[in-house]
Design a protein around this motif. Structure first.
Motif, PDB file in Angstrom:
ATOM      1  N   THR A  36       0.861  -1.189   0.000  1.00 10.45           N
ATOM      2  CA  THR A  36       0.000   0.000   0.000  1.00 10.45           C
ATOM      3  C   THR A  36       0.888   1.226   0.000  1.00 10.45           C
ATOM      4  O   THR A  36       2.007   1.207   0.513  1.00 10.45           O
ATOM      5  N   GLU A  57      -3.009   0.641  -5.537  1.00 13.16           N
ATOM      6  CA  GLU A  57      -2.679  -0.663  -4.943  1.00 13.16           C
ATOM      7  C   GLU A  57      -3.203  -1.749  -5.873  1.00 13.16           C
ATOM      8  O   GLU A  57      -4.226  -1.568  -6.517  1.00 13.16           O
ATOM      9  N   LEU A  58      -2.537  -2.881  -5.870  1.00 10.04           N
ATOM     10  CA  LEU A  58      -3.037  -4.044  -6.605  1.00 10.04           C
ATOM     11  C   LEU A  58      -3.912  -4.862  -5.659  1.00 10.04           C
ATOM     12  O   LEU A  58      -3.923  -4.629  -4.447  1.00 10.04           O
ATOM     13  N   SER A  59      -4.585  -5.859  -6.194  1.00  7.74           N
ATOM     14  CA  SER A  59      -5.335  -6.757  -5.313  1.00  7.74           C
ATOM     15  C   SER A  59      -4.347  -7.701  -4.635  1.00  7.74           C
ATOM     16  O   SER A  59      -3.220  -7.897  -5.120  1.00  7.74           O
ATOM     17  N   GLU A  62      -3.135 -10.323  -6.896  1.00  7.30           N
ATOM     18  CA  GLU A  62      -2.125  -9.873  -7.873  1.00  7.30           C
ATOM     19  C   GLU A  62      -0.738  -9.795  -7.234  1.00  7.30           C
ATOM     20  O   GLU A  62       0.261 -10.205  -7.842  1.00  7.30           O
ATOM     21  N   TYR A  63      -0.667  -9.300  -5.998  1.00  4.11           N
ATOM     22  CA  TYR A  63       0.644  -9.294  -5.325  1.00  4.11           C
ATOM     23  C   TYR A  63       1.160 -10.721  -5.215  1.00  4.11           C
ATOM     24  O   TYR A  63       2.333 -10.993  -5.451  1.00  4.11           O
ATOM     25  N   SER A 284       3.866  -0.541  -4.841  1.00  6.01           N
ATOM     26  CA  SER A 284       2.465  -0.911  -4.607  1.00  6.01           C
ATOM     27  C   SER A 284       1.682  -1.010  -5.912  1.00  6.01           C
ATOM     28  O   SER A 284       0.673  -1.704  -5.978  1.00  6.01           O
ATOM     29  N   ASP A 285       2.134  -0.338  -6.967  1.00  9.74           N
ATOM     30  CA  ASP A 285       1.444  -0.411  -8.250  1.00  9.74           C
ATOM     31  C   ASP A 285       2.141  -1.369  -9.220  1.00  9.74           C
ATOM     32  O   ASP A 285       1.905  -1.321 -10.428  1.00  9.74           O
ATOM     33  N   GLY A 286       2.989  -2.230  -8.670  1.00  8.16           N
ATOM     34  CA  GLY A 286       3.524  -3.326  -9.476  1.00  8.16           C
ATOM     35  C   GLY A 286       4.666  -2.973 -10.411  1.00  8.16           C
ATOM     36  O   GLY A 286       4.859  -3.616 -11.453  1.00  8.16           O
ATOM     37  N   ASP A 299       7.522  -1.747 -15.595  1.00  9.85           N
ATOM     38  CA  ASP A 299       6.097  -1.978 -15.355  1.00  9.85           C
ATOM     39  C   ASP A 299       5.725  -3.458 -15.489  1.00  9.85           C
ATOM     40  O   ASP A 299       5.143  -3.879 -16.486  1.00  9.85           O
ATOM     41  N   TYR A 301       3.473  -5.060 -13.676  1.00  5.15           N
ATOM     42  CA  TYR A 301       2.019  -5.218 -13.587  1.00  5.15           C
ATOM     43  C   TYR A 301       1.346  -4.912 -14.934  1.00  5.15           C
ATOM     44  O   TYR A 301       0.394  -5.598 -15.334  1.00  5.15           O
ATOM     45  N   ARG A 305      -1.239  -7.330 -16.796  1.00  3.35           N
ATOM     46  CA  ARG A 305      -2.567  -6.898 -17.258  1.00  3.35           C
ATOM     47  C   ARG A 305      -2.731  -7.099 -18.758  1.00  3.35           C
ATOM     48  O   ARG A 305      -3.826  -7.332 -19.259  1.00  3.35           O
TER      49      ARG A 305
END
Ligand code: SAM
Length: 347
Positions: A36, A57-59, A62-63, A284-286, A299, A301, A305
């Motif tokens: 977070t 934040e990811l779920s 996802e983390y 927190s955003d991957g 990136d 995440y 995605r």
């Protein structure tokens, strides 16, 4: 949030695994994950006090998926951080799932968490039961008024102290206390921390202040260097150096003449340890950060995605880590502060 899987989860690979290494010959086995961007403290040396959460934040799922990719590449130690990780819903479930993973050696992961301790009183037991091994609590003063001037949260000293004691009672040990020293803010606390380490049976680690704050506070003069900390404690309680346990150990460790208590000093500014760095970070955003001071983020995440397979994602991680920076350049001409501050990277 309940997880669906029930059997042990080997972080197995569908292609031949490659251990994470960088182009400087370092093996990377330590992952720090911010879960977070939010924090309930506004420490004066970290935050301006004006901004809220900045990055998404990811779920929890996802983390978990991203961490499994890293574990499949030889990561053996995972540290959850933030922001303030205890604010994150689903934390205990995440720890439960991580505790079921096995590293390359077939062993459970070394699972740690860094927290300000404010909510630890209620969470220490559940986290231990979920499989967390250790916590590090951040604490920047041993007296309540100084502590609360730093955190800008009334009543925070008592909450943090209750958190530390709950963690010790829950056997989340060895219990480490991290203290960031700033000249003129809290350097009068050094000797008090030496006594605190012995009285509370905790490992106190002083960390040199790095230019990673939201505002503009850092100067070379505000850093209290390792040498000065050792000299000051030595005057009141003589220190005895302890041998390093592993090459990538960040702290110089000391005990006292009677062997009771431990002090560590982490000196990324005055005695940088980049040559032995074994860390990689996930924001927190991957995004992957290969160094606290990276100018570029990667990136991961975004690729997840976009539907990339685990094999493709692992290849991306391995290639990214290859490009890890040789070292930081704090204090050198032309040094550039990273665009994210510590609270948004995950310390
Ligand atoms: N909220 C959690 C906590 O307080 O431990 C985790 C996140 S916090 C950013 C992680 C650690 O980074 C804390 O120990 C904090 O004192 C430290 N920190 C923050 N800014 C720093 C800086 N500029 N230099 C060195 N350490 C810093």
């Amino acid at each position: 949030m309940p997880m669906v899987s029930t059997s042990p989860l080997p972080a197995s690979l569908s292609t031949a695994p490659t251990r994470l290494t960088d182009s400087h010959g370092r093996v990377i086995h330590d992952l720090r994950v911010s879960i977070t961007d939010r924090c309930n403290y506004k420490c004066v040396y970290c935050r301006t006090g004006e901004v809220g959460a900045q990055y998404p934040e990811l779920s929890i799922e996802e983390y978990l998926r991203l961490i499994k990719l890293f574990v499949g590449l030889g990561i053996t130690k995972v540290r959850l951080t933030g922001g303030e990780p205890l604010l994150r819903r689903g934390l205990v479930d995440l720890v439960k799932e991580l505790a079921r993973l096995r590293g390359w050696d077939g062993e459970p992961l070394d699972l740690a968490l860094t927290t300000n301790g404010h909510l630890l009183d209620g969470l220490a037991e559940p986290l231990k039961a979920a499989g967390l091994n250790r916590v590090t609590v951040s604490m920047d003063a041993v007296d309540a008024p100084t502590f609360e001037r730093i955190t800008r949260v009334p009543g925070s000293f008592q909450k943090m102290l209750e958190g530390i004691r709950a963690a010790r009672a829950a056997a989340l040990t060895p219990l480490k206390i991290n203290c960031v020293l700033l000249r003129g803010f809290n350097d009068d606390q050094i000797e008090g921390f030496a006594h605190f380490a012995r009285e509370e049976n905790v490992v106190v680690r002083f960390i040199e202040f790095m230019p990673l704050e939201e505002g503009r506070l850092w100067t070379p003069e505000i850093v209290v260097p390792l040498k000065e900390i050792v000299e000051r404690i030595n005057r009141v309680l003589p220190l005895v150096p302890m041998p390093a346990r592993e090459a990538s150990e960040t702290a110089r460790r000391y005990t006292f003449e009677d062997g009771v208590g431990e002090i560590g000093i982490i000196a990324p500014v005055s005695e940088a340890f980049c040559g032995a760095c074994s860390r990689v970070r996930l924001t927190s955003d991957g995004k992957i950060r290969t160094c606290l001071f990276s100018q570029v983020e990667h990136d991961l995440y975004g690729r997840l995605r976009a539907g990339e397979s685990d094999t493709e994602l692992r290849q991306y991680i391995a290639a990214t880590v290859q490009g890890k920076e040789a070292r930081h350049h704090i204090g050198e001409p032309g040094f550039l502060k990273p665009s994210r501050s510590m609270v948004h990277i995950g310390g």
